[in-house]
Design a protein around this motif. Structure first.
Motif, PDB file in Angstrom:
ATOM      1  N   GLN A  11      -0.425   8.264  -2.468  1.00  0.00           N
ATOM      2  CA  GLN A  11      -0.242   6.820  -2.511  1.00  0.00           C
ATOM      3  C   GLN A  11      -1.564   6.132  -2.785  1.00  0.00           C
ATOM      4  N   ALA A  12      -1.476   4.949  -3.381  1.00  0.00           N
ATOM      5  CA  ALA A  12      -2.654   4.128  -3.640  1.00  0.00           C
ATOM      6  C   ALA A  12      -2.228   2.669  -3.627  1.00  0.00           C
TER       7      ALA A  12
ATOM      8  N   TRP B 116       2.827   6.274 -11.929  1.00  0.00           N
ATOM      9  CA  TRP B 116       2.974   5.593 -10.646  1.00  0.00           C
ATOM     10  C   TRP B 116       4.273   4.806 -10.582  1.00  0.00           C
ATOM     11  N   LYS B 117       4.798   4.668  -9.381  1.00  0.00           N
ATOM     12  CA  LYS B 117       5.951   3.800  -9.129  1.00  0.00           C
ATOM     13  C   LYS B 117       5.588   2.834  -8.006  1.00  0.00           C
ATOM     14  N   TYR B 118       6.060   1.608  -8.136  1.00  0.00           N
ATOM     15  CA  TYR B 118       5.778   0.603  -7.117  1.00  0.00           C
ATOM     16  C   TYR B 118       6.647   0.838  -5.892  1.00  0.00           C
TER      17      TYR B 118
ATOM     18  N   THR C 156       2.103  -0.670  -1.948  1.00  0.00           N
ATOM     19  CA  THR C 156       1.491   0.563  -2.420  1.00  0.00           C
ATOM     20  C   THR C 156       2.208   1.061  -3.665  1.00  0.00           C
ATOM     21  N   PHE C 157       1.550   2.002  -4.329  1.00  0.00           N
ATOM     22  CA  PHE C 157       2.148   2.740  -5.434  1.00  0.00           C
ATOM     23  C   PHE C 157       2.168   4.211  -5.040  1.00  0.00           C
TER      24      PHE C 157
END
Length: 202
Positions: A108-109, A151-153, A168-169
């Motif tokens: 995650q980011a 990435w996915k939101y 997060t993504f």
């Protein structure tokens, strides 16, 4: 002990980054964080951030990647590191973000920036039975170039009433995305029920 035989030279690395530098960084991360295990039991996400910070510090010291000059904003901006001599802001191929996780695949980011990511996958062994004098063990290191499409939101549940988390993504299908990205995989560790554990209880 970080064994040279546990590294995979076929995994693509950021320009100029070498396996020997990653090995020294692993040793530094384990050494520095093993005295901070109490933080892990109080706040696991904070401890993961600390592991990532020590990874950044190590690569800044031993590799051709360096932290941004503005140390006051380095941890709030992407990337954690940039290839020495690259522009400002660095291109995606010159950007290196240092992340840490106790999860075997997920990542995650707080953003979905394109660039290189190095992920220090670690476990906490307070009994130091896997390796003497090592209570934080980096058992795998993933290195991957991620694009915005990877990435996915993940929506936040935080609200005025309290609770939840910040936006997060997450990486889409992380087990598939990171399957061939392990530049380091310590022998004797396997994933069981979604958790890294010693093989055969050794």
């Amino acid at each position: 002990m970080v064994d040279r035989e546990d590294f995979d030279s076929s995994v693509a690395l950021p320009p100029g980054l070498e396996i020997g530098q990653i090995r020294r960084a692993i040793e530094y991360v384990q050494r520095q964080t093993s005295d901070l295990v109490e933080i892990y039991y109080e706040q696991k996400n904070v401890f993961s951030a600390i592991v990532g910070i020590f990874g950044t510090r190590a690569l800044d010291s031993v590799s051709n990647y360096e932290r941004p000059k503005n140390v006051h904003t380095a941890q709030q901006r992407f990337p954690d590191l940039k290839r020495r001599g690259s522009g400002e802001p660095p291109a995606a191929n010159d950007s290196l973000e240092s992340k840490a996780s106790i999860r075997p695949w997920e990542l995650q980011a707080h953003y979905n920036h394109a660039g290189w990511y190095i992920v220090w996958r670690y476990l906490v062994d307070p009994t130091e039975t896997i390796e003497p004098d090592v209570s934080v063990l980096v058992w795998r290191v993933d290195v991957a170039f991620l694009t915005e499409e990877d990435w996915k939101y993940e929506d936040s549940r935080a609200g005025a009433s309290g609770g939840g988390r910040t936006h997060t993504f997450g990486v889409k299908k992380p087990a598939t995305r990171f399957r061939d990205c392990a530049v380091y995989r310590r022998q004797g560790i396997r994933i069981r029920d979604g958790k890294p554990v010693p093989e055969n209880g050794a």
